[in-house]
Enzyme design. Sequence first.
Site, PDB file in Angstrom:
ATOM      1  N   SER A 140       0.857  -1.187   0.000  1.00 16.42           N
ATOM      2  CA  SER A 140       0.000   0.000   0.000  1.00 16.42           C
ATOM      3  C   SER A 140       0.887   1.228   0.000  1.00 16.42           C
ATOM      4  O   SER A 140       2.066   1.156   0.376  1.00 16.42           O
ATOM      5  CB  SER A 140      -0.882  -0.009   1.260  1.00 16.42           C
ATOM      6  OG  SER A 140      -1.497   1.242   1.477  1.00 16.42           O
ATOM      7  N   TYR A 153      -1.704   0.112  10.674  1.00 12.35           N
ATOM      8  CA  TYR A 153      -1.744  -0.333   9.283  1.00 12.35           C
ATOM      9  C   TYR A 153      -0.454   0.042   8.558  1.00 12.35           C
ATOM     10  O   TYR A 153       0.128  -0.776   7.829  1.00 12.35           O
ATOM     11  CB  TYR A 153      -2.955   0.288   8.588  1.00 12.35           C
ATOM     12  CG  TYR A 153      -3.155  -0.167   7.166  1.00 12.35           C
ATOM     13  CD1 TYR A 153      -3.352  -1.510   6.864  1.00 12.35           C
ATOM     14  CD2 TYR A 153      -3.178   0.756   6.122  1.00 12.35           C
ATOM     15  CE1 TYR A 153      -3.557  -1.924   5.548  1.00 12.35           C
ATOM     16  CE2 TYR A 153      -3.386   0.344   4.807  1.00 12.35           C
ATOM     17  CZ  TYR A 153      -3.568  -0.992   4.529  1.00 12.35           C
ATOM     18  OH  TYR A 153      -3.770  -1.403   3.234  1.00 12.35           O
TER      19      TYR A 153
END
Length: 255
Positions: A140, A153
Site C-alpha cells: 500500500s 496499518y
Amino acid sequence: MSTRIAVVTGASSGIGAATARRLDAEGFHVVAVARREDRLHDLVGSLTSATAVVADITSDASVAAMADALAHTVSSLDGSLELLVNNAGGAVGADPVEQADLAGWQWMFDVNVLGTVRVTKALLPLLERSGRGTVVVMSSTAGLIVYEGGGGYAAAKHAQTAVAETLRLELSGRPIRVVEIDPGMVRTDEFSLNRFGGDAEKAAAVYAGVAEPLIAEDIADCIAWTATRPHHVNIDRLVVRPLAQAAQHKVHRVL
C-alpha cells in the site's frame, strides 16, 4: 504447453476477486484462496478455469494443507505454478498510537506480514520449479509513508514492503520475480467497512467528494500487467493512485 497456474489469496472479494477474474481472462488457471467457502465457490463457478481452496493464511497448518492441495492441482493439470498474488490483508481501526488497540495491530501484522511470508515460503519451491515464477506482494502507499490514525496499518505495510524488498535480494539469480504493488485510495465493498467495524457512515466518509477513486478492477489490471511482462522484466514497485489523490495527505474532493 503446460497449464499456467496462478494463486490469489484473499480472493473472496474486492481486489482478490477482481484479480482472479482478470487472470482467468489472461489464460491462467486460477487457484482462489480465502476463508469464505461460499464466496469462493461462487467466484470459481463464474470462471473458465479455476479451483477453490479454503484456507486461513494466519495458520501454519491451513497453509500447509493449501500447499498440498495446490501441488495436487499442479500435477493433475500437468501445469506449473507461475504466479502468486499475496493479496490477503486489511486494516482495522484508525486510533492514534497512544490509544492503540493492540489486538488490532496484532491482527494486521499477522495477516499482512506473516500471512504473506507464510504463503510465499510454502509456495516458493513450486514457483521455482516453473522456471518463470512471479511473486506479487500487495502492499500500500501506507507502506511508503505514514499518516495520523494509520499507525498500525502503516507499520504492517512498511513491514510487508521490507519483506518484498528483502525477498527480491535473496532470490537474486533464481527464476522468480518479486513485484510490489502499492495502491492508494481504492474503493471496494469491504476494506473501509471492515476498518471501521461495519460503520457504513465512517466508511463512506473516506471517499466523500472523490469523483473517481480507484476500484478493484484497476488494481487487478496492474497486477495482470506486471505478471505478463516478459520474464526478464521485473517491475520492482508500482505505486498507483487515483488522479484525485496527489499524495497520501492531499486528496481533491468536490463537496
